[in-house]
Design an enzyme around this catalytic site. Structure first.
Site, PDB file in Angstrom:
ATOM      1  N   ARG A  96      41.643  83.856  49.409  1.00  0.00           N
ATOM      2  CA  ARG A  96      41.516  83.014  50.594  1.00  0.00           C
ATOM      3  C   ARG A  96      42.226  81.665  50.446  1.00  0.00           C
ATOM      4  O   ARG A  96      42.896  81.198  51.367  1.00  0.00           O
ATOM      5  CB  ARG A  96      40.035  82.813  50.933  1.00  0.00           C
ATOM      6  CG  ARG A  96      39.768  81.957  52.151  1.00  0.00           C
ATOM      7  CD  ARG A  96      40.648  82.278  53.352  1.00  0.00           C
ATOM      8  NE  ARG A  96      40.641  83.684  53.721  1.00  0.00           N
ATOM      9  CZ  ARG A  96      41.613  84.252  54.401  1.00  0.00           C
ATOM     10  NH1 ARG A  96      42.679  83.559  54.773  1.00  0.00           N
ATOM     11  NH2 ARG A  96      41.541  85.528  54.719  1.00  0.00           N
ATOM     12  N   ASP A 214      61.553  54.499  70.476  1.00  0.00           N
ATOM     13  CA  ASP A 214      60.213  55.049  70.667  1.00  0.00           C
ATOM     14  C   ASP A 214      59.928  55.355  72.134  1.00  0.00           C
ATOM     15  O   ASP A 214      60.069  54.489  72.998  1.00  0.00           O
ATOM     16  CB  ASP A 214      59.170  54.058  70.131  1.00  0.00           C
ATOM     17  CG  ASP A 214      57.772  54.619  70.175  1.00  0.00           C
ATOM     18  OD1 ASP A 214      57.591  55.801  69.853  1.00  0.00           O
ATOM     19  OD2 ASP A 214      56.839  53.864  70.532  1.00  0.00           O
TER      20      ASP A 214
END
Length: 296
Positions: A96, A214
């Site tokens: 896992r 931005d």
């Protein structure tokens, strides 16, 4: 990936998962080595083969791992990624942790490759951000490179990024850049985040090494890239997704940084199967664990 750092990570992950012992694996009779395969159940780009090798070696050095695919390979349902042979209980104990990381990393590599294909402009590099899962940054940034992308700074320690809050706190872009230049040597790059042309001109005049546009639309990015001297690296970021990436094609910007590569990538569906041994009799049942993929 740095092998020592990877092993330290895996030790922590195993301690979390195994605790005082794997109660389920204790039911398995270790009468001899058994074979297992790790295989793809979904189309995508593979990342994390070093995790497979190190995860099982850390748990049991006697487990043999044969890698049949490499990071950056395209994989399809049914493709065998790795073949393993060793103690069945240890194979199941390590399953896992190894799969979770492999699925996560391959999902990021796949998202990166899709972004590169959506942009379809080899003159612009797709890169990541610091929007990574705490504790997994090394793995997630490696996955970006496996998908064909590039890494932005790894942390707060390897580059200066002057954002809107830094500018507000210091009073101006010029003051913030001047202070950064005075405190650090030539090996430390200074990036300034700007939102309009006035800030762009101030960042240029201040001597920024990198300027990020931005939340600017494609036309603005194209105009700002033309204004910026070629000696300064340019980057676009903010509000860009797979559906809008193509609109930044031919904009002239050097990099496009995408937070969704790491913070929103869906894990790729990858499974491990124990191969039944006919000599073990009717108790030899097929063991399978898979994690359903998330839709992107």
């Amino acid at each position: 990936m740095q092998r020592i750092a990877l092993r330290k990570m895996l030790e922590h992950f195993y301690m979390e998962d195994i605790g005082s012992g794997d109660l389920s694996a204790q039911l398995i009779s270790d009468s001899g080595p058994q074979r297992a395969i790790i295989h793809a159940k979904q189309h995508g780009i593979l990342a994390g083969v070093d995790v497979i090798r190190e995860a099982f070696a850390l748990l049991d050095p006697e487990i043999r791992v044969t890698l049949l695919k490499q990071d950056g390979d395209a994989i399809a349902p049914g493709d065998t990624i790795a073949a393993l042979e060793g103690s069945p209980s240890n194979l199941l104990t390590g399953e896992r942790v190894a799969l979770n990381l492999l699925q996560r990393m391959s999902g990021i590599a796949t998202a990166t490759r899709r972004a590169i294909e959506a942009l379809n402009d080899p003159s612009i590099r797709i890169c990541d951000t610091r929007k990574t899962t705490p504790g997994l940054r090394m793995l997630e940034k490696h996955a970006v490179t496996a998908g064909g992308g590039y890494n932005h700074r790894f942390g707060l320690y390897d580059g200066i990024m002057i954002k809107d809050n830094h500018i507000a706190a210091e009073g101006s872009i010029a003051a913030a850049v001047a202070k950064a230049q005075a405190r650090h040597g030539h090996m430390v790059k200074i990036e300034v985040e700007i939102e309009d042309e006035e800030q762009l001109q101030e960042a240029i005049a201040a001597g920024a090494d990198i300027i990020m546009f931005d939340n600017c639309d494609p036309d603005t990015v194209t105009r700002f890239a033309r204004i910026t001297p070629p000696s300064i690296i340019t980057e676009a970021s903010g509000g860009i997704d797979l559906n809008t990436l193509h609109t930044y094609r031919d904009s002239g910007v050097h990099y496009i940084s995408l937070g969704f590569l790491t913070h929103s990538a869906a894990s790729l569906d990858i499974s491990m199967d124990i191969i039944p041994d006919p000599e073990r009799g009717p108790t030899a049942e097929r063991q399978e664990t898979s994690c359903p993929s998330l839709t992107n």
